[in-house]
Scaffold this active site. Sequence first.
Site, PDB file in Angstrom:
ATOM      1  N   ASP A  14       0.832  -1.210   0.000  1.00  0.00           N
ATOM      2  CA  ASP A  14       0.000   0.000   0.000  1.00  0.00           C
ATOM      3  C   ASP A  14       0.867   1.261   0.000  1.00  0.00           C
ATOM      4  O   ASP A  14       0.666   2.175   0.802  1.00  0.00           O
ATOM      5  CB  ASP A  14      -0.924   0.015   1.216  1.00  0.00           C
ATOM      6  CG  ASP A  14      -1.619  -1.308   1.455  1.00  0.00           C
ATOM      7  OD1 ASP A  14      -2.060  -1.929   0.481  1.00  0.00           O
ATOM      8  OD2 ASP A  14      -1.727  -1.725   2.632  1.00  0.00           O
ATOM      9  N   GLU A 198     -11.232  -0.833  -3.876  1.00  0.00           N
ATOM     10  CA  GLU A 198     -10.511  -0.239  -2.749  1.00  0.00           C
ATOM     11  C   GLU A 198      -9.262   0.463  -3.265  1.00  0.00           C
ATOM     12  O   GLU A 198      -8.979   0.490  -4.455  1.00  0.00           O
ATOM     13  CB  GLU A 198     -10.141  -1.304  -1.710  1.00  0.00           C
ATOM     14  CG  GLU A 198      -9.162  -2.350  -2.215  1.00  0.00           C
ATOM     15  CD  GLU A 198      -8.817  -3.416  -1.187  1.00  0.00           C
ATOM     16  OE1 GLU A 198      -9.593  -3.586  -0.221  1.00  0.00           O
ATOM     17  OE2 GLU A 198      -7.779  -4.097  -1.358  1.00  0.00           O
TER      18      GLU A 198
END
Length: 322
Positions: A14, A198
């Site tokens: 991420d 997402e």
Amino acid sequence: MTNYINPVVVQRADPFIYKHSDGYYYFSASVPEYDRIELRRAKTINGLAHATPRTIWKKHETPGVMDNLIWAPEIHWIDGVWYIYFEAESTVFNSNGGADHPHRMFCISSDLENPMDFSGWVEKGQIETPIDSFSLDETVFELNGNLMMVWAQKDPAIEGSSNLYIAQMKNPWTIGSEPVMISTPTFDWEKRRFAVNEGPAVIVKNGMVFITYSASATDENYCVGMLYAKDSSDLLNADSWTKLDHPVFESNPENHQYGPGHNSFTKSEDGRQDLIVYHCRDYKDIDGDPLYDPNRHTMVQPFTWDQNGFPVFGKPVSNNYD
């Protein structure tokens, strides 16, 4: 063109890289232990590979709020203040005895010039939404003088794990308008093992606002899709957004790269080249839950723009060092 080290940071998922006016790149990402927020900085992207990480915030030790699974921190500079957005599991929100991940979105800030100074960071609290449910992966961008937030959230009334929402902000840690859902998993490639939208990331260019996002399970099925809207349109109107019917970035077995996703964008050192920053694994087979496999590595590569002004990301590049 700079040749970037890949992976530039190992075992960091991420990833988010912010290029600041002080000449530094600031890097934040999920750590494998999911227990803290780290920052590192360097004058070059390759320098991040060797930069010493600094822990600037740790999960709460007392069960309750922000006490587990700290995910996907992003560092932003807004009106002279540093902000880091992240999500945390909070047992106080767990409604079924621990079977789910009761994540909510949170923010910390620092008004010190150097964000590496951990003493400046203070908690701003939870970023609350009208639906009190699993929410994550918030990112912000400014357009026409307005601060906007895009994030992923579960709506219990909609089948699937998470959808994408957008809202205007009252301040950097408070939503100031009714959230609007702009995407829900509908295509097969968004629903492999899990129906997921997402990890949104925003880039504004060529009169357009582009939102990339990640879809499907966090294994080799993970991939990147894209929405777009005119920058002059009402971004809080779902009809302003168009979603492409295909992934724009996905696994590349030829280069042994699997599950690219949860990307961000930055610029090259000379400011001329747009770069996509993402995580990827260099193997396909995973033992157990992919969430707890630590080998999602941060990768960086340039991308181009086509004649219609749309980004062309190409394919994940191969590792270039052992």
